[in-house]
Design a protein around this motif. Sequence first.
Motif, PDB file in Angstrom:
ATOM      1  N   ARG A  54     -10.014 -24.690 -55.482  1.00 48.37           N
ATOM      2  CA  ARG A  54     -10.351 -23.443 -54.795  1.00 48.37           C
ATOM      3  C   ARG A  54     -11.574 -23.629 -53.895  1.00 48.37           C
ATOM      4  NH1 ARG A  54      -8.992 -18.199 -54.531  1.00 48.37           N
ATOM      5  NH2 ARG A  54      -7.147 -18.773 -55.731  1.00 48.37           N
ATOM      6  N   LEU A  55     -12.588 -24.323 -54.427  1.00 46.60           N
ATOM      7  CA  LEU A  55     -13.817 -24.511 -53.650  1.00 46.60           C
ATOM      8  C   LEU A  55     -13.602 -25.459 -52.477  1.00 46.60           C
ATOM      9  CD1 LEU A  55     -16.535 -24.775 -56.439  1.00 46.60           C
ATOM     10  CD2 LEU A  55     -16.354 -23.027 -54.672  1.00 46.60           C
ATOM     11  N   ALA A  56     -12.823 -26.508 -52.722  1.00 47.40           N
ATOM     12  CA  ALA A  56     -12.666 -27.541 -51.696  1.00 47.40           C
ATOM     13  C   ALA A  56     -11.549 -27.200 -50.708  1.00 47.40           C
ATOM     14  CB  ALA A  56     -12.386 -28.885 -52.362  1.00 47.40           C
ATOM     15  N   ASP A  57     -10.805 -26.143 -50.978  1.00 42.78           N
ATOM     16  CA  ASP A  57      -9.693 -25.716 -50.124  1.00 42.78           C
ATOM     17  C   ASP A  57     -10.064 -25.837 -48.638  1.00 42.78           C
ATOM     18  OD1 ASP A  57      -7.708 -24.280 -48.781  1.00 42.78           O
ATOM     19  OD2 ASP A  57      -7.444 -22.879 -50.446  1.00 42.78           O
ATOM     20  N   PRO A  58      -9.274 -26.584 -47.866  1.00 39.77           N
ATOM     21  CA  PRO A  58      -9.608 -26.759 -46.439  1.00 39.77           C
ATOM     22  C   PRO A  58      -9.724 -25.424 -45.695  1.00 39.77           C
ATOM     23  CG  PRO A  58      -7.772 -28.198 -47.086  1.00 39.77           C
ATOM     24  CD  PRO A  58      -8.062 -27.324 -48.252  1.00 39.77           C
ATOM     25  N   ARG A  59      -9.005 -24.402 -46.166  1.00 38.68           N
ATOM     26  CA  ARG A  59      -9.129 -23.101 -45.497  1.00 38.68           C
ATOM     27  C   ARG A  59     -10.563 -22.571 -45.583  1.00 38.68           C
ATOM     28  NH1 ARG A  59      -5.071 -19.415 -48.456  1.00 38.68           N
ATOM     29  NH2 ARG A  59      -6.003 -20.605 -50.134  1.00 38.68           N
ATOM     30  N   VAL A  60     -11.247 -22.895 -46.693  1.00 36.72           N
ATOM     31  CA  VAL A  60     -12.640 -22.448 -46.829  1.00 36.72           C
ATOM     32  C   VAL A  60     -13.467 -23.043 -45.704  1.00 36.72           C
ATOM     33  CG1 VAL A  60     -14.704 -22.524 -48.281  1.00 36.72           C
ATOM     34  CG2 VAL A  60     -12.469 -22.089 -49.318  1.00 36.72           C
ATOM     35  N   GLY A  61     -13.234 -24.335 -45.432  1.00 41.42           N
ATOM     36  CA  GLY A  61     -13.941 -24.988 -44.332  1.00 41.42           C
ATOM     37  C   GLY A  61     -13.657 -24.303 -43.000  1.00 41.42           C
ATOM     38  N   GLU A  62     -12.383 -23.956 -42.792  1.00 42.86           N
ATOM     39  CA  GLU A  62     -12.009 -23.306 -41.528  1.00 42.86           C
ATOM     40  C   GLU A  62     -12.643 -21.914 -41.416  1.00 42.86           C
ATOM     41  OE1 GLU A  62      -7.725 -23.409 -41.626  1.00 42.86           O
ATOM     42  OE2 GLU A  62      -7.766 -25.598 -41.905  1.00 42.86           O
ATOM     43  N   TRP A  63     -12.579 -21.175 -42.496  1.00 43.84           N
ATOM     44  CA  TRP A  63     -13.188 -19.836 -42.467  1.00 43.84           C
ATOM     45  C   TRP A  63     -14.694 -19.927 -42.210  1.00 43.84           C
ATOM     46  CZ3 TRP A  63     -10.148 -18.763 -47.568  1.00 43.84           C
ATOM     47  CH2 TRP A  63      -8.866 -18.304 -47.271  1.00 43.84           C
ATOM     48  N   LEU A  64     -15.330 -20.892 -42.881  1.00 46.10           N
ATOM     49  CA  LEU A  64     -16.782 -21.054 -42.692  1.00 46.10           C
ATOM     50  C   LEU A  64     -17.103 -21.351 -41.228  1.00 46.10           C
ATOM     51  CD1 LEU A  64     -17.680 -23.115 -45.904  1.00 46.10           C
ATOM     52  CD2 LEU A  64     -18.540 -20.827 -45.350  1.00 46.10           C
ATOM     53  N   GLU A  65     -16.264 -22.187 -40.600  1.00 43.10           N
ATOM     54  CA  GLU A  65     -16.430 -22.497 -39.174  1.00 43.10           C
ATOM     55  C   GLU A  65     -16.285 -21.229 -38.322  1.00 43.10           C
ATOM     56  OE1 GLU A  65     -16.435 -25.424 -37.127  1.00 43.10           O
ATOM     57  OE2 GLU A  65     -17.041 -26.676 -38.826  1.00 43.10           O
ATOM     58  N   ALA A  66     -15.335 -20.395 -38.733  1.00 39.08           N
ATOM     59  CA  ALA A  66     -14.953 -19.255 -37.897  1.00 39.08           C
ATOM     60  C   ALA A  66     -15.924 -18.083 -37.976  1.00 39.08           C
ATOM     61  CB  ALA A  66     -13.549 -18.783 -38.281  1.00 39.08           C
ATOM     62  N   VAL A  67     -16.696 -18.009 -39.061  1.00 38.47           N
ATOM     63  CA  VAL A  67     -17.596 -16.859 -39.216  1.00 38.47           C
ATOM     64  C   VAL A  67     -18.738 -16.944 -38.207  1.00 38.47           C
ATOM     65  CG1 VAL A  67     -19.196 -15.657 -40.745  1.00 38.47           C
ATOM     66  CG2 VAL A  67     -17.101 -16.636 -41.675  1.00 38.47           C
ATOM     67  N   GLU A  68     -19.084 -15.822 -37.634  1.00 33.46           N
ATOM     68  CA  GLU A  68     -20.241 -15.712 -36.753  1.00 33.46           C
ATOM     69  C   GLU A  68     -21.380 -15.135 -37.595  1.00 33.46           C
ATOM     70  OE1 GLU A  68     -22.410 -16.482 -34.270  1.00 33.46           O
ATOM     71  OE2 GLU A  68     -20.476 -16.588 -33.220  1.00 33.46           O
ATOM     72  N   PRO A  69     -22.301 -16.000 -38.096  1.00 35.56           N
ATOM     73  CA  PRO A  69     -23.315 -15.492 -39.038  1.00 35.56           C
ATOM     74  C   PRO A  69     -24.119 -14.323 -38.467  1.00 35.56           C
ATOM     75  CG  PRO A  69     -23.390 -17.895 -38.909  1.00 35.56           C
ATOM     76  CD  PRO A  69     -22.458 -17.442 -37.826  1.00 35.56           C
ATOM     77  N   GLY A  70     -24.327 -14.355 -37.145  1.00 37.41           N
ATOM     78  CA  GLY A  70     -25.121 -13.294 -36.522  1.00 37.41           C
ATOM     79  C   GLY A  70     -24.504 -11.922 -36.707  1.00 37.41           C
ATOM     80  N   SER A  71     -23.217 -11.893 -36.956  1.00 38.37           N
ATOM     81  CA  SER A  71     -22.539 -10.605 -37.106  1.00 38.37           C
ATOM     82  C   SER A  71     -22.689 -10.039 -38.513  1.00 38.37           C
ATOM     83  CB  SER A  71     -21.044 -10.781 -36.802  1.00 38.37           C
ATOM     84  OG  SER A  71     -20.439 -11.549 -37.831  1.00 38.37           O
ATOM     85  N   LEU A  72     -23.299 -10.827 -39.400  1.00 35.82           N
ATOM     86  CA  LEU A  72     -23.372 -10.400 -40.809  1.00 35.82           C
ATOM     87  C   LEU A  72     -24.733  -9.796 -41.152  1.00 35.82           C
ATOM     88  CD1 LEU A  72     -21.747 -13.494 -42.602  1.00 35.82           C
ATOM     89  CD2 LEU A  72     -20.633 -11.352 -41.912  1.00 35.82           C
ATOM     90  N   ALA A  73     -24.732  -8.926 -42.155  1.00 37.96           N
ATOM     91  CA  ALA A  73     -25.988  -8.411 -42.705  1.00 37.96           C
ATOM     92  C   ALA A  73     -26.727  -9.567 -43.391  1.00 37.96           C
ATOM     93  CB  ALA A  73     -25.693  -7.300 -43.707  1.00 37.96           C
ATOM     94  N   VAL A  74     -28.036  -9.384 -43.583  1.00 35.13           N
ATOM     95  CA  VAL A  74     -28.865 -10.456 -44.149  1.00 35.13           C
ATOM     96  C   VAL A  74     -28.300 -10.977 -45.467  1.00 35.13           C
ATOM     97  CG1 VAL A  74     -31.141 -11.007 -45.071  1.00 35.13           C
ATOM     98  CG2 VAL A  74     -30.945  -9.592 -43.023  1.00 35.13           C
ATOM     99  N   GLU A  75     -27.936 -10.061 -46.360  1.00 33.32           N
ATOM    100  CA  GLU A  75     -27.462 -10.501 -47.676  1.00 33.32           C
ATOM    101  C   GLU A  75     -26.125 -11.229 -47.576  1.00 33.32           C
ATOM    102  OE1 GLU A  75     -27.735  -7.379 -50.599  1.00 33.32           O
ATOM    103  OE2 GLU A  75     -29.901  -7.702 -50.717  1.00 33.32           O
TER     104      GLU A  75
END
Lengths: 497, 497
Positions: A54-75
Motif C-alpha cells: 500500500r505504501l510503495a504503490d506506484p500510484r502513491v508516487g504519481e499522486w504525490l507528484e500531481a499534488v500542488e502543495p501550495g493549494s493545501l492548508a498548512v496542516e
Amino acid sequence: MDAYQALYGHFEELAALDHVRGILDWDRRVVMPAGGAEERARAQAAVARWRRARLADPRVGEWLEAVEPGSLAVEDRANLREMARLHRRAAAVPEGLTGALAEAAARAESAWAACRPAGDWAAFRPHLETVVERVREQAAALAETERVTRYGALLAGFQPGLTADRAEGLLGELEDFLPGLVARAEREGEAAPDPGGPFAADLQEDLARRVTGLLGYDFHHGRLDRAAHPFTGGAPADIRITTRFEERDFAPGLLAAVHEAGHALYEQHLPARWRHQPAGRARGMAVHEGQSLFMENQVGLHPGFLAQVDGMLAEARGADPDRRQGSGAALFRRLTRVAPGLIRVEADECTYPLHIRLRHLLEQRLVTGELAVADLPEAWEASMREHLGVAPEGDHGNGVMQDPHWAAGLFGYFPCYALGALIAAQLMEALRLDLPALDHQLAAGDLAPPRRWLAERVWARGSLEEFEALISDATGKPLDTGAFRRHLEARYLRGPG
Amino acid sequence: MDAYQALYGHFEELAALDHVRGILDWDRRVVMPAGGAEERARAQAAVARWRRARLADPRVGEWLEAVEPGSLAVEDRANLREMARLHRRAAAVPEGLTGALAEAAARAESAWAACRPAGDWAAFRPHLETVVERVREQAAALAETERVTRYGALLAGFQPGLTADRAEGLLGELEDFLPGLVARAEREGEAAPDPGGPFAADLQEDLARRVTGLLGYDFHHGRLDRAAHPFTGGAPADIRITTRFEERDFAPGLLAAVHEAGHALYEQHLPARWRHQPAGRARGMAVHEGQSLFMENQVGLHPGFLAQVDGMLAEARGADPDRRQGSGAALFRRLTRVAPGLIRVEADECTYPLHIRLRHLLEQRLVTGELAVADLPEAWEASMREHLGVAPEGDHGNGVMQDPHWAAGLFGYFPCYALGALIAAQLMEALRLDLPALDHQLAAGDLAPPRRWLAERVWARGSLEEFEALISDATGKPLDTGAFRRHLEARYLRGPG
C-alpha cells in the motif's frame, strides 16, 4: 479525483492495517499460546507485505507528484510531507525483504520469550542471526534511497528527522559527563533499603491501576495487563499498557506502568481530526520516550507525587489512609539510589543512559557487519565492564538477551530512550516556568495542569511539525543535554527536590 | 505460471486475512475496552473489504476458467471446488455492501454487549435494524447469483451444500415429534436439585481446564477465557475457547466449555497439509455444531463421563478424591431434567431444538422483510409461547436479546445448531457400533478412541468432501432425525443409560 483526496483515502486504509498490526502484536506478546507462534509469524509477514504494498504503490508516487502543495492548508501540507516520507521508505525496501524481516522478527521475538528465562543463547542465536541479516539488507536499501549512513537510515525509521551524527553528538556528551556524575551520586556504603514486602501481584495491579488512573490514563480506551517485557500497544482509542510484577518490591512494576502510561497518554491525546492520517501519528519514538520518561522520572519520582503513591499503596493494602506516612520522602530516597547494575529497565536515571550508549555502539557495529552475532555476548560483557563496571559473566538472560528489541528487528531504537530522557527533562524545565505551582499540584495529585500543557504543546500536534521544531517550540530552545544534566545534578547531588 | 498454482498462492493470502479476522473477533469479544468499539468496527470493515476484494478478484475467475480439473489430483479438485464457491459468493455481493455489513455488525455486536445486561431494546434496536437492512441486501444479491431463495443463500454461507428445503424438512420433523417427547420427559413435579454451591469462578475455571484437557483440547495451541457469550475463535494452531461462570452452579459453565472444546477439537484436527487452503477449512457450521454437541451432549452428559467430572470437581475443590461419590448418577439426573425455559444456551437437549425452530422461523421472516425489527419482540413472545409455553414477558435481555447472532449479522446460522444435534447423535450411533467398549472408555476418562474415530472420519477431512457425503460416509447413512430421536427416547424416556 483530486490527487490529495486520492492519497487521503489511500492512507485511511493504511490506518486499518496499522490497527491490525497493533492488535496482533499486543495479542502475541500478552495472550497468544506458545504453539501459535509459527502461524502468527506467517500472518504478520502477510500484514507487513500488505502494508508495504500500500505504501510503495506506484500510484502513491504519481499522486504525490500531481499534488500542488501550495493549494493545501498548512496542516494538509504536513500530512503530505509525512505521506511522502512513508512512501519513499517503503518503496526503498524490496517487497520480499519486508515480509521476510517481519516473519523473522515475529519468530525471533517468540524464541526470545521462550529462551530468555534460561538465558539459552545457543537456541536464540540463529533466530537473531536471521533477523540481523535481514536488517542489514534493509539498512543498505534504505541508505541508498535516503542518502544517509545505513545506521542513520534505521534511526530515522524510529525518529524521523534524527540523524546518526545528531544522535552520536548527544549520546557522546552523555557518555562524557555521566560516569563522573554517577561516581559522585553513588551511595555504595548504604545497604539497599527493605521495600517492606512481600507485595502480592494482585495488590500491585490494583496500585498500578490507581496510579495510572491518577496520571489520567483512560481505561475506557485502554487496559492494563502483565507482559514479560512491558510495552504499550493496541490501536487508536484502544491504547493498552502492560507491566510485570515482582513480589519483593512494588516499585519496578509500578514505575514500568507509569512509564507505559506516559506513552499511552501521548497516544490517547493525538489529534482526533488526524486520527487516520500520517499527520495524526506520534512524532517519533524519541518524542514518545520523552513522554514516558516524563511520567516515569519527572513525575513518578517527584517526592510530592510519591507521597500520593504512598497513600494509594496504603489504600490498596486496605490500611487506614490516616496511618500512612503522609510523605514520599522515604520512597524517594529508596528509588533514587544510584547503583550500576546489569538490567537496563531496572537502572536508575543516572546509569540508564550508559546502558543505552553501549547498545547504541554495539548495534551500529552489528548493522555495518563489523560485529558478528556470534561475537555479541563477548562484546556485551566487555562493553558492560567499560560503561558500567559490572558484567553478567555469561548470564545471558540478564545480559545480551535481556531486551526483545533486537529480536524484534528494532535496530536504531535504543537511542530514542536516551534522547527521551533529554526531552523529558527539557519539557520539565520549560513546564516549571509556566506552572509555578507545579510542586504543589503534583503533591496534591492534580495532574491536570501538566497534562494540559503537554497535550497542547506536544501530544495534540501529532506529526504536524518536524521533530526538532516540535521540541524547540514546546521548550523554547533546541534539544540539548543541559536540562537533563541540571535535573540529575539537582536531584542526585544536592538531595531531594 | 500454472493457473492452479496461481490460485493456490492467492488463497494462501486469504488464510492470513482469516487469521487476522479471527484474532480481531476474539479480541473484540474477550479483551477489547468498550471505548475501542468504534475504531474496531472501522478496522474490521476494512478487513472484510480486503477479504472480499481478494476473493472477488477477476483474476480468480480467469484462473478458475483456465484450470483443467482433470489434470488435478482428487484433493486438489476438491480444493478447486471450494475456491470456486468462495469466489462466486464473494463476487455476488457488491464491494461497498460487504464493508458496510461488517462495520454495522461489529458495531451492533458491541451495542448488544452493552445493552443486553439491562435488556435495553430501545438502544439496541437501531443497530439491529441497520444490520437487518444490510443482510436483506446481501441475501438478495446472493440469491440472484446462486439461484436459490434469499434465506437459502444465507444458509449455504454457513453450511455449504445445505438448502432451505432440506433445513425446513429436518427442523419441521423435529417440531412434529419434540413437543410430545418433551411432555413425556418433563418431570415438573420434582424440585430443582441443589447444585451444592456456591462455586467460585476460579474453581470453575480450574475444573473447565481439567475437563477440556481430558477431552483432548490442546492448551499449547489454545487458551480458555471468559466471555459474555461463549464462543470458539482464534486462528489455526491457536484455537481459543471461552465460557462464562455463574456462582450458583458449575454445570452451565462447564458444559459450555465442553461444547466449545468440541468446536476446538475439530479445528485442532483439521488436515495440516491443507491448513492455508479452502479445502482445509471445517466443512461448515452444521458439521461444526455436530462436533461441539457431540462433546457436550453425547460425551459431556454420559453418566460414565460425569463420574469423571465428579472426581475432577472434588480434586479442584481440594477434597480427598476418595471421598467423591464415585458415580455421576446424581449429576446425570440433575443435568437431564427436561423443563422448557427462556434461555437457549441453558436449555436441555429435548427443548433446545424448539428454541432453534422459533429462531429459524423468525429469521426467515426478517430476511424476506415479512417481519420488521420493530415487531420482533412481540413476535418473539408469541413464538416462545407457541413453541415452549413460556415467554420472557418484556424481559428482552432474556428474550429476543439473549443471543448475539443477529447483531453479528449471522442470519441462517441457527439451524446449524439443530442439525448439529442430529449429526452428533448419528455420529454416536455409528461410533458405538465400531467401539463396543465405548461406555467403559468414557467412564475411565479414555477419550482417545472416540477422538481417533472422529478425527479420521470427520475432522481430518476438512472440506475435501461435500456436507451430505461427509456425514453419509462417516455414519453409513444419510443425515436424518432418527438417531437423535432414538437418543432422546433412550436417555429421557427410559432413564439413564
